[in-house]
Enzyme design. Structure first.
Site, short mmCIF file in Angstrom:
data_model
loop_
_atom_site.label_atom_id
_atom_site.label_comp_id
_atom_site.label_asym_id
_atom_site.label_seq_id
_atom_site.Cartn_x
_atom_site.Cartn_y
_atom_site.Cartn_z
N GLU A 158 -14.40 17.95 4.07
CA GLU A 158 -13.18 17.18 3.84
C GLU A 158 -13.35 15.72 4.25
O GLU A 158 -12.97 14.81 3.49
CB GLU A 158 -12.01 17.80 4.61
CG GLU A 158 -10.70 17.04 4.39
CD GLU A 158 -9.50 17.75 4.97
OE1 GLU A 158 -9.09 18.77 4.38
OE2 GLU A 158 -8.96 17.28 5.99
N ARG A 160 -1.36 -14.83 -12.88
CA ARG A 160 -0.17 -15.46 -12.29
C ARG A 160 -0.47 -16.92 -11.94
O ARG A 160 -1.52 -17.22 -11.37
CB ARG A 160 0.27 -14.70 -11.04
CG ARG A 160 1.60 -15.25 -10.51
CD ARG A 160 2.14 -14.49 -9.33
NE ARG A 160 3.42 -15.05 -8.94
CZ ARG A 160 3.77 -15.37 -7.69
NH1 ARG A 160 2.91 -15.18 -6.71
NH2 ARG A 160 4.96 -15.87 -7.44
N GLN A 172 -8.35 -20.83 -2.75
CA GLN A 172 -9.33 -20.12 -1.93
C GLN A 172 -8.66 -19.06 -1.05
O GLN A 172 -9.25 -18.00 -0.80
CB GLN A 172 -10.10 -21.12 -1.07
CG GLN A 172 -11.37 -20.57 -0.47
CD GLN A 172 -12.17 -21.66 0.23
OE1 GLN A 172 -11.78 -22.12 1.30
NE2 GLN A 172 -13.26 -22.08 -0.37
#
Length: 378
Positions: free
Chosen positions: A241, A267, A278
């Site tokens: 797991e 955008r 940056q």
């Protein structure tokens, strides 16, 4: 070292991811648990039986290929709650049945677990036995050809929907770790009570609840391994797991990263794409770096386990890196999307809610650091 996937591995990954993209509904935000139809939809793609033997209808994959399959699941399917639910069913439940159950129980349960006809839950955690598994309160008393179980487990993923519950109980109170035994318990046995699903912060489509055993008589043939072998059974299932389940989060982060890069390109603010700033581009570069570093650690842990060389430290490092990267990257994604990332329904904030529990289940981040520290003699 060869870091390339084989052509077969790459094709399996691409085909599975693409099929999941086509099948994946965007979660509606209601927090409703999955239903059998959704479970069967992904089961038909082989996800509920990736590493189960082919003679029982499974895929027969090793740990690395299982991890790759679950990574494709996480990348292609928008609902991380179902990715987690299927992974827990497979790794914490079906794997110990595969490796420790008797032939008759394997023949009875594995075909249904592989096909998705049966859903499995892992019930180990108790109120006073979460990270500390030395003193569970649930007991199993031998009575002829049955074990009679008493006590309550406090958190079991899939339990409200489960047909099979893999659980652990004390069979010899004076034997410490050697007094714990594992069982694959059919849900329809008298004396099993499962609570209503919890309301949770994340992974909301995976139902979880309490499991109480009130004199539940479990036929002895459902014992996993030998009496007193429960700690070894549980440790084995956690190796699988902690290694493979978290590959689903790699897939989630890969999908998340692609969305953030697209958002940064499209955008505009101050007449420029926000990716030209940056502060934004470096944030996304950091997301990429965390993802790739975590992926390498997970692949290495899976590769070792596939070669029967389970490495506790490698597994702990991988689990720690993936879970904490998932949280950090999800926080960064909200910053990249700004106010829209904070709104429900976009999927951006949901990634964060789904990432937070990854630092808790399968052993908390603190437990993983303890394991790493122990390997250094600390």
């Amino acid at each position: 070292m060869d870091f390339d996937l084989t052509a077969e591995q790459q094709k399996r990954f691409d085909d599975l991811r693409d099929a999941l993209i086509s099948a994946s509904p965007e979660p509606d935000g209601s927090g409703a648990p999955y239903d059998r139809d959704r479970w069967q939809e992904v089961a038909r793609l082989g996800l509920t039986g990736l590493c189960l033997p082919t003679e029982y209808g499974g895929g027969g994959l090793d740990t690395l290929d299982t991890a790759l399959g679950l990574e494709a699941f996480g990348e292609g399917y928008a609902d991380t709650g179902l990715v987690f639910a299927v992974s827990a069913h497979l790794l914490a439940c079906a794997v110990p049945i595969r490796d420790f159950a008797g032939d008759d129980v394997r023949a009875e349960l594995l075909p249904g677990l592989a096909s998705g006809a049966l859903i499995a839950a892992n019930a180990m955690t108790e109120d006073e036995a979460g990270s500390d598994l030395r003193t569970p309160s649930v007991t199993a008393r031998r009575d002829g050809d049955h074990y009679v179980l008493h006590g309550e487990k406090s958190f079991a993923s899939n339990a409200p929907a489960a047909d099979v519950i893999v659980t652990y109980a004390v069979t010899d109170p004076g034997a410490g770790f050697l007094g714990l035994s594992g069982f694959a318990v059919p849900r329809n046995l008298p004396g099993i009570h499962v609570s209503e699903p919890f309301t949770k912060m994340g992974l909301s489509s995976c139902p979880a609840g309490r499991v109480r055993f009130d004199g539940c008589a479990v036929p002895a043939r459902y014992l996993l391994g030998r009496e007193g072998q429960g700690t070894a059974v549980f440790t084995h299932s956690m190796q699988w797991e902690r290694t493979c389940l978290f590959a689903g989060y790699l897939g989630m982060m890969n999908r998340q990263l692609a969305r953030c890069a697209e958002q940064a390109r499209e955008r505009r603010q101050f007449s420029k794409p926000i990716g030209s700033f940056q502060a934004v581009s470096h944030r996304i570069a950091g997301m990429k770096q965390r993802l790739e570093a975590a992926r390498l650690l997970l692949y290495r842990a899976a590769w070792l386990l596939a070669r029967d060389r389970p490495d506790t430290t490698a597994i702990a490092l991988a689990k720690l890196a993936v879970s904490e990267a998932a949280v950090a990257n999800s926080l960064d994604a909200i910053q990249v999307f700004g106010g829209s990332g904070y709104l429900a329904g976009t999927g951006v904030e949901r990634n964060l809610r789904d990432a937070v529990p990854s630092t808790l289940f399968s052993g908390t981040s603190e437990i993983q650091r303890n394991l790493v520290a122990q390997s250094l003699g600390l």
